[in-house]
Design a protein around this motif. Structure first.
Motif, PDB file in Angstrom:
ATOM      1  N   PHE A 177       0.819  -1.216   0.000  1.00  0.00           N
ATOM      2  CA  PHE A 177       0.000   0.000   0.000  1.00  0.00           C
ATOM      3  C   PHE A 177       0.855   1.270   0.000  1.00  0.00           C
ATOM      4  O   PHE A 177       0.333   2.375  -0.124  1.00  0.00           O
ATOM      5  N   VAL A 178       2.162   1.117   0.162  1.00  0.00           N
ATOM      6  CA  VAL A 178       3.075   2.268   0.062  1.00  0.00           C
ATOM      7  C   VAL A 178       3.464   2.419  -1.407  1.00  0.00           C
ATOM      8  O   VAL A 178       4.114   1.543  -1.983  1.00  0.00           O
ATOM      9  N   THR A 179       3.054   3.494  -2.011  1.00  0.00           N
ATOM     10  CA  THR A 179       3.254   3.690  -3.452  1.00  0.00           C
ATOM     11  C   THR A 179       4.188   4.865  -3.731  1.00  0.00           C
ATOM     12  O   THR A 179       4.640   5.562  -2.822  1.00  0.00           O
ATOM     13  N   ASN A 180       4.443   5.078  -5.016  1.00  0.00           N
ATOM     14  CA  ASN A 180       5.295   6.181  -5.482  1.00  0.00           C
ATOM     15  C   ASN A 180       6.671   6.156  -4.820  1.00  0.00           C
ATOM     16  O   ASN A 180       7.187   7.184  -4.365  1.00  0.00           O
ATOM     17  N   VAL A 181       7.257   4.971  -4.781  1.00  0.00           N
ATOM     18  CA  VAL A 181       8.610   4.837  -4.234  1.00  0.00           C
ATOM     19  C   VAL A 181       9.615   5.178  -5.326  1.00  0.00           C
ATOM     20  O   VAL A 181       9.725   4.476  -6.330  1.00  0.00           O
ATOM     21  N   GLU A 182      10.327   6.267  -5.127  1.00  0.00           N
ATOM     22  CA  GLU A 182      11.268   6.756  -6.139  1.00  0.00           C
ATOM     23  C   GLU A 182      12.727   6.657  -5.697  1.00  0.00           C
ATOM     24  O   GLU A 182      13.609   6.479  -6.534  1.00  0.00           O
ATOM     25  N   VAL A 183      12.983   6.784  -4.397  1.00  0.00           N
ATOM     26  CA  VAL A 183      14.364   6.790  -3.895  1.00  0.00           C
ATOM     27  C   VAL A 183      14.494   5.811  -2.734  1.00  0.00           C
ATOM     28  O   VAL A 183      13.742   5.889  -1.761  1.00  0.00           O
ATOM     29  N   ILE A 184      15.450   4.893  -2.854  1.00  0.00           N
ATOM     30  CA  ILE A 184      15.738   3.922  -1.803  1.00  0.00           C
ATOM     31  C   ILE A 184      17.194   4.083  -1.391  1.00  0.00           C
ATOM     32  O   ILE A 184      18.095   4.105  -2.236  1.00  0.00           O
ATOM     33  N   ILE A 185      17.424   4.199  -0.087  1.00  0.00           N
ATOM     34  CA  ILE A 185      18.784   4.299   0.455  1.00  0.00           C
ATOM     35  C   ILE A 185      19.086   3.006   1.196  1.00  0.00           C
ATOM     36  O   ILE A 185      18.365   2.630   2.124  1.00  0.00           O
ATOM     37  N   HIS A 277      24.957  15.246   5.464  1.00  0.00           N
ATOM     38  CA  HIS A 277      25.733  16.111   4.567  1.00  0.00           C
ATOM     39  C   HIS A 277      25.968  15.436   3.225  1.00  0.00           C
ATOM     40  O   HIS A 277      25.880  16.085   2.168  1.00  0.00           O
ATOM     41  N   PHE A 278      26.288  14.144   3.260  1.00  0.00           N
ATOM     42  CA  PHE A 278      26.593  13.490   1.987  1.00  0.00           C
ATOM     43  C   PHE A 278      25.348  13.355   1.121  1.00  0.00           C
ATOM     44  O   PHE A 278      25.412  13.585  -0.095  1.00  0.00           O
ATOM     45  N   LEU A 279      24.214  12.983   1.707  1.00  0.00           N
ATOM     46  CA  LEU A 279      22.990  12.880   0.908  1.00  0.00           C
ATOM     47  C   LEU A 279      22.637  14.225   0.285  1.00  0.00           C
ATOM     48  O   LEU A 279      22.185  14.294  -0.860  1.00  0.00           O
ATOM     49  N   LYS A 280      22.878  15.296   1.021  1.00  0.00           N
ATOM     50  CA  LYS A 280      22.635  16.626   0.465  1.00  0.00           C
ATOM     51  C   LYS A 280      23.590  16.920  -0.685  1.00  0.00           C
ATOM     52  O   LYS A 280      23.207  17.526  -1.692  1.00  0.00           O
ATOM     53  N   SER A 281      24.846  16.454  -0.557  1.00  0.00           N
ATOM     54  CA  SER A 281      25.845  16.733  -1.590  1.00  0.00           C
ATOM     55  C   SER A 281      25.533  16.039  -2.910  1.00  0.00           C
ATOM     56  O   SER A 281      25.993  16.474  -3.968  1.00  0.00           O
ATOM     57  N   ILE A 282      24.756  14.955  -2.871  1.00  0.00           N
ATOM     58  CA  ILE A 282      24.375  14.269  -4.116  1.00  0.00           C
ATOM     59  C   ILE A 282      22.910  14.560  -4.463  1.00  0.00           C
ATOM     60  O   ILE A 282      22.269  13.816  -5.205  1.00  0.00           O
ATOM     61  N   ASP A 283      22.403  15.642  -3.876  1.00  0.00           N
ATOM     62  CA  ASP A 283      21.069  16.180  -4.214  1.00  0.00           C
ATOM     63  C   ASP A 283      19.927  15.215  -3.911  1.00  0.00           C
ATOM     64  O   ASP A 283      18.941  15.137  -4.650  1.00  0.00           O
ATOM     65  N   ILE A 284      20.047  14.496  -2.808  1.00  0.00           N
ATOM     66  CA  ILE A 284      18.941  13.649  -2.357  1.00  0.00           C
ATOM     67  C   ILE A 284      18.213  14.385  -1.240  1.00  0.00           C
ATOM     68  O   ILE A 284      18.690  14.462  -0.105  1.00  0.00           O
ATOM     69  N   ASP A 285      17.087  14.957  -1.563  1.00  0.00           N
ATOM     70  CA  ASP A 285      16.297  15.686  -0.580  1.00  0.00           C
ATOM     71  C   ASP A 285      15.154  14.833  -0.043  1.00  0.00           C
ATOM     72  O   ASP A 285      14.665  15.050   1.066  1.00  0.00           O
ATOM     73  N   LYS A 286      14.716  13.872  -0.828  1.00  0.00           N
ATOM     74  CA  LYS A 286      13.563  13.068  -0.462  1.00  0.00           C
ATOM     75  C   LYS A 286      13.943  11.586  -0.498  1.00  0.00           C
ATOM     76  O   LYS A 286      14.486  11.102  -1.483  1.00  0.00           O
ATOM     77  N   VAL A 287      13.669  10.883   0.599  1.00  0.00           N
ATOM     78  CA  VAL A 287      13.932   9.446   0.686  1.00  0.00           C
ATOM     79  C   VAL A 287      12.608   8.736   0.954  1.00  0.00           C
ATOM     80  O   VAL A 287      11.885   9.102   1.874  1.00  0.00           O
ATOM     81  N   ASP A 288      12.294   7.744   0.156  1.00  0.00           N
ATOM     82  CA  ASP A 288      11.048   7.003   0.352  1.00  0.00           C
ATOM     83  C   ASP A 288      11.250   5.782   1.243  1.00  0.00           C
ATOM     84  O   ASP A 288      10.435   5.512   2.131  1.00  0.00           O
ATOM     85  N   ILE A 289      12.323   5.030   0.993  1.00  0.00           N
ATOM     86  CA  ILE A 289      12.622   3.847   1.809  1.00  0.00           C
ATOM     87  C   ILE A 289      14.061   3.945   2.289  1.00  0.00           C
ATOM     88  O   ILE A 289      14.978   4.209   1.491  1.00  0.00           O
TER      89      ILE A 289
END
Length: 369
Positions: A177-185, A277-289
């Protein structure tokens, strides 16, 4: 056959046949270095002064290898035609860092290198953390859209256990039921099995993998090509930018940790980056999982990512102490609910936290009174 292809045309020929008694050691080292050379763009190898010259001579036909020898190494025993690819180290080994491969007889010198071949008095291999690199098999997986892909795994009992936990016992339960998953870390990605599992259910998501165990990184890089849209970062994430000693198992890539335990024992240097800091440096602002399996560093990473927690839909993590489990629950309680869990014992278990905004309307989370 033209003379160029004859064995005797190689300047190393006579050095090689005069050291036939070392063939087992030579093959074990060459095959492993060749496998690394097949994947890495460049490799730095250091042979200590008491390393048999024939082992160094064997490696000199791998073109992207930079081969260094320690002062005192018998360079005169290397054929002149191969000397152009050999570098003499100008300073003491103990001041040097960052070797990809070390061939030595000194046990005190192993921690500063990624892969080590420790030789005994008769030049046999008495220890190596690299032998598993050539002992692999393929695992075939199928995405939900029907596309099949294959990943490489190591041939050991630990791999069988991980495969069973992820693909059969579903330690990372997929919440449909969790949809629109675009970014997984994937922090603590190991060889990429969890990422492969996520790819089955989220064929279009971008997956970012972080791993610090060098043997695991080798297969993770290969597997990322099969997983597709998967990016590998060969270091760990933490609450600060720092360098720590980490400990890895001698026979397996499991249990790699900056904390020493009964499961590990081989010390190496780990390069850790501040997660936020590192996630920001690679332009990851939104994490889904977010998946974290870092053998004891989960709490520090979650604290550092505190500002992002409220938007993460699903968090998978493994806890390694009862105290950590309680603190993790307190930290995530305002934004997430513990949706599923598998408690092995008081100090070990897998947890799945769901963002409270993603809880289905037909699944009330209020307790019965």
């Amino acid at each position: 056959m033209p003379g160029f292809y004859a064995g005797k045309s190689d300047p190393r020929f006579f050095t090689s046949i005069s050291s036939k008694d070392l063939i087992d050691t030579r093959l074990a080292i060459y095959e492993t270095v060749q496998e690394l050379h097949r994947v890495e763009e460049e490799l730095k190898v250091l042979a200590s002064e008491n390393c048999p010259p024939v082992i160094v001579a064997d490696l000199l036909d791998l073109p992207r290898l930079e081969v260094y020898v320690e002062p005192g190494f018998p360079v005169s025993e290397i054929p002149k035609g191969a000397l152009s690819r050999l570098h003499l180290l100008e300073k003491d080994l103990r001041d040097e860092r960052g070797w990809d491969i070390l061939i030595t007889k000194s046990v005190e010198r192993v921690a500063s290198s990624k892969f080590v071949f420790l030789l005994g008095s008769e030049n046999q291999i008495v220890f190596s953390n690299a032998k598993k690199l050539v002992d692999t098999r393929l695992l075939t997986l199928k995405r939900r859209d029907g596309y099949q892909f294959r990943v490489k795994v190591y041939n050991d009992d630990s791999t069988d256990y991980i495969v069973d936990q992820i693909f059969n016992k579903m330690c990372y339960p997929i919440l449909d039921f969790v949809t629109n998953v675009e970014v997984i870390i994937d922090i603590g990605a190991n060889i990429g099995l969890a990422s492969s599992y996520f790819r089955i259910f989220y064929p279009n998501a971008s997956i970012y993998c972080f791993e610090l165990n060098y043997a695991a990184i080798h297969l993770l890089k290969l597997n990322s090509l099969s997983i597709e849209n998967c990016y590998v970062y060969p270091f760990g994430l933490y609450s600060d930018d720092t360098t720590k000693v980490f400990y890895s198992g001698l026979q397996t890539t499991r249990h790699t940790s900056v904390y020493r335990s009964s499961y590990v024992g081989f010390p190496q240097l780990a390069y850790l980056r501040k997660a936020s800091h590192f996630l920001k440096s690679i332009d990851i602002d939104k994490v889904d999982i977010l998946k974290i399996d870092t053998e004891g560093c989960e709490l520090q990473i979650l604290k550092d990512l505190f500002e992002k927690l409220s938007t993460i839909k699903v968090i998978y993590l493994e806890f390694h102490s009862e105290e950590d489990r309680r603190l993790i629950d307190q930290l995530l309680n305002p934004t997430h609910v513990l949706w599923r869990g598998d408690i092995v014992h008081a100090h070990r278990g897998n947890l799945c936290y769901l963002n409270r905004n993603c809880v289905p309307k037909d699944s009330p989370i209020e307790p019965l009174r």
